[in-house]
Design a protein around this motif. Structure first.
Motif, PDB file in Angstrom:
ATOM      1  N   LYS A 119     -41.550  60.152 174.943  1.00 56.10           N
ATOM      2  CA  LYS A 119     -41.299  60.110 173.495  1.00 56.10           C
ATOM      3  C   LYS A 119     -39.912  60.606 173.146  1.00 56.10           C
ATOM      4  CE  LYS A 119     -42.950  61.769 169.019  1.00 56.10           C
ATOM      5  NZ  LYS A 119     -43.989  62.510 168.282  1.00 56.10           N
ATOM      6  N   GLU A 130     -43.310  56.140 165.588  1.00 58.78           N
ATOM      7  CA  GLU A 130     -44.745  55.966 165.803  1.00 58.78           C
ATOM      8  C   GLU A 130     -45.453  55.444 164.563  1.00 58.78           C
ATOM      9  OE1 GLU A 130     -46.861  58.589 168.755  1.00 58.78           O
ATOM     10  OE2 GLU A 130     -45.482  60.055 167.885  1.00 58.78           O
ATOM     11  N   VAL A 451     -46.921  56.215 170.913  1.00 61.19           N
ATOM     12  CA  VAL A 451     -46.226  56.126 172.197  1.00 61.19           C
ATOM     13  C   VAL A 451     -47.068  55.410 173.244  1.00 61.19           C
ATOM     14  CG1 VAL A 451     -45.155  57.433 174.069  1.00 61.19           C
ATOM     15  CG2 VAL A 451     -44.918  58.225 171.719  1.00 61.19           C
TER      16      VAL A 451
END
Length: 508
Positions: A119, A130, A451
């Motif tokens: 991430k 996201e 993710v």
């Protein structure tokens, strides 16, 4: 139900030239003849203008790296250089791919560590966030830099209707999200048919379509009007035996999938937001083209709203594109296309070899580049004549330069809404900014989502685009020069919005 619309598969044999190729200093001797070199002159040649000699300069300026990266913060430049360096390292990519495909990822603690690491490195570099809110923040940043965004809710293959319904809701929210943003910030919304139609059904539809191309008497009662999908050189080896007809359940699932796509199309027409359908591998691409073209026939009226994706690394690409455009024009349907090189090279070649057939992929990268440039030239001439729409999705510097010159040559004005250049977010920044500075509309492909949901996209970027990532040396070189320039002129910037002081290095 209506039957298919097909042009003659032998049509191209009557043509002397497919298009006038893009100018290239490396190929100036061949610029006056067609790469396909047919016997008779084409009655469908698009633009009959004097062809100037290949340009010795380019409309894209990569020498002024200060101007190129004027809208990029120093921290962003540093992080981009590091991430691109890691992504171009084969050993690092191999290790990361192995970890993500191993059982280690099934261990909760290890999975949590890996996802957090991803991430804050590759995800932040290659993805818009996201959530929709994070994607909106990313969009605002690239809009400030003079770029636009192609919103891509990053869901992939689905196996059942429940998953398809969830993904459909996500795509629908993406369109609503695009509507809420400034019109100039979003160039299109991207959708994957594999996310709204079960993968197994797409394979069945593709098999049936392939068999009907081999045997035109083969009846498909569910089939809607469409554009040509195959040529004699297409990858038909996926279907070696006559497939069974769709079962009642499969026909019901097909209808559900088609309704999902039509609802997305209706929203895009209502909000005037182009919808781009992504491409997949040749085993299921026929079904995707069928969905795309049948929807375009319904909803593309004055301007293209539904765009298909053409992959230039396939040997049949030129002919398929020509046939689709010719038939669409005869039906007065403005078609839009996103032109890409392709992302399934290894898997396509392995599958064809395992079945005893030649690869459907061009034999070399030069052939792929030539195909991309030929198709780009063909569609640029169409756009110049007022037909269709084109998204040139390329990270290749030469293709970008040649297309920019071609656009100027055929008289495409700055800001023409039917022409868009595009690159993936986090990649080919120099090309994006160079095209922007030359006055073209430029978009970044912005995948967003949790993710873990975006991991297939990131893995594909790593595995399928090694050569592409290794060519990021230009970006890294120019970024390095700009970083050195800023370090030499270290200065304090204005107070940050939050009230604290921030240090900016060499802001112009």
């Amino acid at each position: 139900m209506a039957t298919r619309v097909l042009s003659s598969p032998n049509l191209l044999k009557k043509l002397r030239s497919f298009i006038r190729p893009l100018n290239s200093a490396a190929s100036s001797a061949a610029a006056a003849v067609s790469p396909l070199n047919f016997d008779e002159k084409s009655e469908y040649s698009t633009v009959e203008k004097h062809h100037p000699p290949p340009p010795t300069t380019t409309p894209l300026d990569f020498d002024d790296y200060q101007k190129l990266f004027a809208s990029v913060s120093t921290l962003k430049l540093l992080r981009s250089s590091v991430n691109l360096g890691l992504a171009s390292n084969d050993t690092f990519v191999d290790f990361g791919t192995w970890v993500m495909n191993s059982r280690l990822i099934e261990t909760p603690l290890v999975r949590d560590i890996i996802l957090k690491t991803v991430k804050h490195t590759f995800f932040e570099h290659f993805c818009a966030g996201e959530t929709a809110a994070e994607a909106a923040k990313c969009l605002r940043k690239i809009q400030e830099a003079g770029l636009r965004g192609m919103l891509a809710y990053a869901v992939e293959h689905t196996t059942d209707n429940a998953g398809c319904d969830r993904n459909f809701d996500g795509f629908l929210q993406s369109i609503e999200f695009a509507r809420s943003l400034p019109p100039s910030s979003v160039s299109s919304v991207v959708a994957k048919i594999t996310a709204i139609c079960p993968l197994g059904l797409l394979r069945r539809i593709s098999d049936l379509l392939r068999w009907q191309y081999k045997d035109p008497s083969f009846s498909l009662p569910w089939k809607l009007y469409t554009l040509p999908i195959f040529t004699d050189s297409s990858a038909l080896y996926h279907t070696l035996q006559k497939p069974d007809p769709l079962t009642p359940q499969e026909e019901s699932d097909l209808q559900l999938a088609h309704q999902r796509l039509l609802k997305l199309c209706q929203k895009c027409v209502q909000y005037n937001v182009p919808l781009i359908i992504d491409a997949e591998d040749t085993s299921i691409q026929p079904a995707i083209d069928y969905f795309t073209y049948s929807s375009a026939i319904m909803y593309n009226k004055d301007d293209p709203i539904i765009y298909g994706t053409i992959q230039a690394y396939l040997k049949d690409t030129r002919e398929r594109l020509f046939n689709a455009v010719k038939t669409a024009q005869s039906l007065e349907i403005p078609m839009g296309f996103k032109l890409v090189r392709g992302a399934y090279m290894s898997s396509e070649t392995k599958l064809a070899s395992s079945l005893g057939f030649d690869s459907p992929i061009h034999n070399g990268i030069r052939d792929t580049h030539a195909c991309f440039n030929d198709c780009a030239s063909f569609m640029l001439e169409k756009v110049a004549d007022g037909y269709g729409g084109l998204v040139l999705a390329t990270h290749n510097l030469e293709s970008g330069q040649l297309a920019a010159w071609k656009a100027r040559d055929v008289g495409i004005e700055k800001g023409n809404k039917k022409l868009e250049f595009a690159q993936l977010y986090g990649m080919s920044e120099a090309l994006s900014f160079g095209l922007r500075n030359a006055g073209f509309q430029v978009s970044k492909y912005l995948p967003y989502g949790p993710v873990d949901m975006v991991m297939p996209y990131l893995l594909r970027r790593a595995e399928e685009n090694r050569g592409l990532l290794s060519t990021s040396s230009l970006d890294r070189s120019l970024m390095g020069k700009e970083l050195k320039r800023r370090l030499k002129s270290l200065q304090f910037g204005k107070p940050a919005a939050a009230g604290g002081m921030k240090i900016e290095v060499g802001t112009p």
